[in-house]
Motif scaffolding. Sequence first.
Motif, PDB file in Angstrom:
ATOM      1  N   GLU A   1      -5.582  -4.347  -8.280  1.00 28.89           N
ATOM      2  CA  GLU A   1      -4.651  -3.749  -7.313  1.00 28.89           C
ATOM      3  C   GLU A   1      -3.341  -3.308  -7.945  1.00 28.89           C
ATOM      4  OE1 GLU A   1      -2.534  -4.766  -3.021  1.00 28.89           O
ATOM      5  OE2 GLU A   1      -4.473  -5.622  -3.558  1.00 28.89           O
ATOM      6  N   ASN A   2      -2.759  -4.139  -8.796  1.00 28.49           N
ATOM      7  CA  ASN A   2      -1.468  -3.778  -9.390  1.00 28.49           C
ATOM      8  C   ASN A   2      -1.555  -2.488 -10.195  1.00 28.49           C
ATOM      9  OD1 ASN A   2      -0.153  -5.945  -8.286  1.00 28.49           O
ATOM     10  ND2 ASN A   2      -0.217  -7.213 -10.121  1.00 28.49           N
TER      11      ASN A   2
ATOM     12  N   TYR B   1     -10.494   0.997  -7.827  1.00 31.15           N
ATOM     13  CA  TYR B   1      -9.647  -0.134  -7.442  1.00 31.15           C
ATOM     14  C   TYR B   1     -10.215  -1.445  -7.987  1.00 31.15           C
ATOM     15  CZ  TYR B   1      -7.535  -3.608  -4.279  1.00 31.15           C
ATOM     16  OH  TYR B   1      -6.897  -4.708  -3.757  1.00 31.15           O
ATOM     17  N   SER B   2     -11.520  -1.619  -7.841  1.00 28.74           N
ATOM     18  CA  SER B   2     -12.152  -2.858  -8.304  1.00 28.74           C
ATOM     19  C   SER B   2     -12.179  -2.949  -9.827  1.00 28.74           C
ATOM     20  CB  SER B   2     -13.574  -2.957  -7.749  1.00 28.74           C
ATOM     21  OG  SER B   2     -14.381  -1.896  -8.230  1.00 28.74           O
TER      22      SER B   2
ATOM     23  N   TYR C   1      -3.857  -0.218 -10.037  1.00 32.10           N
ATOM     24  CA  TYR C   1      -4.261   0.883  -9.157  1.00 32.10           C
ATOM     25  C   TYR C   1      -3.048   1.467  -8.433  1.00 32.10           C
ATOM     26  CZ  TYR C   1      -6.692   3.309  -5.351  1.00 32.10           C
ATOM     27  OH  TYR C   1      -7.135   4.253  -4.452  1.00 32.10           O
ATOM     28  N   LEU C   2      -2.218   0.593  -7.864  1.00 37.32           N
ATOM     29  CA  LEU C   2      -1.049   1.060  -7.125  1.00 37.32           C
ATOM     30  C   LEU C   2       0.006   1.649  -8.055  1.00 37.32           C
ATOM     31  CD1 LEU C   2      -0.716  -1.771  -4.455  1.00 37.32           C
ATOM     32  CD2 LEU C   2      -1.606   0.545  -4.143  1.00 37.32           C
TER      33      LEU C   2
ATOM     34  N   SER D   1       0.791  -1.233   0.000  1.00 35.33           N
ATOM     35  CA  SER D   1       0.000   0.000   0.000  1.00 35.33           C
ATOM     36  C   SER D   1       0.824   1.284   0.000  1.00 35.33           C
ATOM     37  CB  SER D   1      -0.928   0.020   1.221  1.00 35.33           C
ATOM     38  OG  SER D   1      -0.170  -0.026   2.424  1.00 35.33           O
TER      39      SER D   1
END
Length: 271
Positions: free
Chosen positions: A135-136, A130-131, A138-139, A97
């Motif tokens: 995750e990858n 995010y959904s 998004y980050l 995060s």
Amino acid sequence: MLLATTLLWTTLRIAQSPRLWLWLTYGALWGVTLLTNPSLGIVLPFLLFWAVRHARTQVKISWHAPVFASGLILICCLPWTLRNYGIFHRVIPIRSSLPFELWIGNNDIFDEHAIGGLRRITRFEETRHYSQVGENAYLDEKSRLANSFIQQKPSLFLRLTARKIVATWTGTEHPLADFRRADSLLVRIIILSNLILSLGMFLGIALLVRSKRSFAFPIAVFPLLYPLIYYLTHTSLRYRHPIDPLLVFLTVFAVADLFFRYRSNASETSP
């Protein structure tokens, strides 16, 4: 709070002990700590280096104990790292995060002159995004946005960092102004208490270093290094809780040290 205090106490303990089981306990404790609060990991190399150096000088330990302790730390973190690699297909030792946390504290919301920039951040919008992208992605996006903000607006980044430093130690970015404006006695007590503890901590560290006590280094390193990650990302008074007992200790030490210095000087000057 308990983990940080226990870590510091154990560091001081192993620095005076050649017992392998105690060093292994130290390694296991660090493993649990990193999985619980990775932010504390910033002090790990410094505390471990000091403990090894001190133990080598005082009790002549072999290299086996610190090597096994370090290995145990890695073993404790390995399952979660492998889990992250299996899910995200990239090496993420513990948590992923950091890019998001960096972006939260460094974005166009803080730039009043930004044109067409971000004006609000809501949990609903971020969760939906995010959904949608995963995750990858998004980050990666948050990392790119945060780094771009820092590179394009370095002066603003430095001002934000300074505000976070003040907020970390006082609980607010503008302690004096907020103290005067506060209409609640509780708020004023909180601000004043944080100011006293922060000043007491820095004074205590200075007196410890001046006294050249052997344990000055680990005690000073903990409160000075631990908040660094929050200076760069975003801060809150509750993030400081793990080191609050140490702040109290250093403040009490400073008061006691100054008191005994005063008593000593008074007795020397009295007829």
